[in-house]
Design an enzyme around this catalytic site. Structure first.
Site, PDB file in Angstrom:
ATOM      1  N   LEU A  81      -9.352   0.099 -27.499  1.00  0.00           N
ATOM      2  CA  LEU A  81     -10.347   0.715 -28.377  1.00  0.00           C
ATOM      3  C   LEU A  81     -10.028   0.336 -29.819  1.00  0.00           C
ATOM      4  O   LEU A  81      -8.991   0.731 -30.350  1.00  0.00           O
ATOM      5  CB  LEU A  81     -10.330   2.238 -28.229  1.00  0.00           C
ATOM      6  CG  LEU A  81     -10.665   2.784 -26.841  1.00  0.00           C
ATOM      7  CD1 LEU A  81     -10.532   4.302 -26.831  1.00  0.00           C
ATOM      8  CD2 LEU A  81     -12.066   2.372 -26.412  1.00  0.00           C
ATOM      9  N   ASP A 172      -2.658  17.867 -23.643  1.00  0.00           N
ATOM     10  CA  ASP A 172      -1.536  17.376 -24.465  1.00  0.00           C
ATOM     11  C   ASP A 172      -2.105  16.802 -25.757  1.00  0.00           C
ATOM     12  O   ASP A 172      -1.848  15.652 -26.114  1.00  0.00           O
ATOM     13  CB  ASP A 172      -0.738  16.318 -23.708  1.00  0.00           C
ATOM     14  CG  ASP A 172       0.582  15.957 -24.399  1.00  0.00           C
ATOM     15  OD1 ASP A 172       0.992  16.698 -25.319  1.00  0.00           O
ATOM     16  OD2 ASP A 172       1.187  14.941 -24.038  1.00  0.00           O
TER      17      ASP A 172
END
Length: 262
Positions: A81, A172
């Site tokens: 990305l 997380d």
């Protein structure tokens, strides 16, 4: 296994040499053109498949995540990305939509926080679910290093945690698991389960946290009740126990602070 070999195992062609990326403390991460290859020496069985399942679950709820090209016990091949501008309002919108979703029950497949294995569990009371699935395994693993704090941790969960309803969670959500892309924010490396949104919010407050621009936008979209705010230190105990397990007694001060604030 080397990153080029893993890419070959996935049937994909390398475009240039492997470029190391920051992968936190748990994995070695490389970029090879449009691909990201993740490896972890000594990774426990199921580690990479659990990450792939978590990414698929978040994607199914409309969260932007990298595409998984290949997964196996040896590693993971993901879409790279590219970096884009920070957009905290867009992140707030994406997370508020995720956290507003309601599932039938609390549930978690067997998974990991970092490389620490966590059991599967489904249904029941939220406080019991969170303690047995998230706290108790880490407490057992760290008890001898807690310098007497173990009973204090146990006592925190004798009082019920607030329950807004079962919601999909990243699990997380620290700053390193967020990436801003040209198409908007994306989430990486989840420890996915269905629980209470306070778990995500608590991690986002640890270790420097997220900026006020995010919190203003998030609260405008999904206000945080006072009871949930008060419970955040108890959720932070989960992550601090993990840090004691992985990194040692330097995190006992933070754990004591969270216990005292609860």
């Amino acid at each position: 296994m080397e990153p080029l070999a893993l890419l070959g195992r996935a049937g994909l062609e390398a475009q240039g040499p492997p470029l190391p990326l920051h992968g936190g403390e748990m994995a070695q991460v490389y970029r090879l053109g449009p691909y990201v290859v993740k490896l972890a020496r000594g990774a426990p069985p199921g580690f990479f498949p659990a990450e792939a399942r978590g990414l698929a679950a978040l994607g199914a709820y409309g969260v932007r995540v990298p595409r998984v090209y290949w997964v196996g016990e040896e590693g993971l091949v993901l879409e790279f990305l590219p970096e884009g501008p920070e957009d905290w309002e867009a992140l707030a919108g994406m997370l508020a939509r995720l956290h507003r979703r309601r599932e039938a029950a609390y549930r978690a497949e067997p998974g990991f926080l970092g490389t620490f294995p966590l059991p599967g569990r489904e249904g029941g009371d939220w406080t019991e679910f969170f303690f047995l699935r998230c706290i108790e395994p880490l407490l057992a693993a760290t008890w001898s290093r807690l310098e007497g704090l173990g009973p204090r941790v146990e006592a925190l969960f004798r009082t019920p945690l607030p329950a807004e309803g079962p919601s999909p969670l990243h699990g997380d959500l620290w700053r390193g698991n967020l990436r801003f892309t040209p198409e908007g924010p994306a989430l990486l490396d989840p420890s996915f389960f269905v629980g209470e949104r306070g778990v995500d919010l608590a991690m986002m407050r640890l270790f420097g946290g997220f900026p006020q621009a995010f919190w203003r936008a998030y609260r405008a979209l999904y206000p945080i009740p006072e009871a949930v705010e008060r419970a955040l230190p108890r959720y932070q105990v989960y992550y601090l126990l993990a840090h004691v397990h992985f990194f040692g007694p330097g995190y006992l001060g933070g754990l004591w602070k969270a216990i005292s604030a609860s």
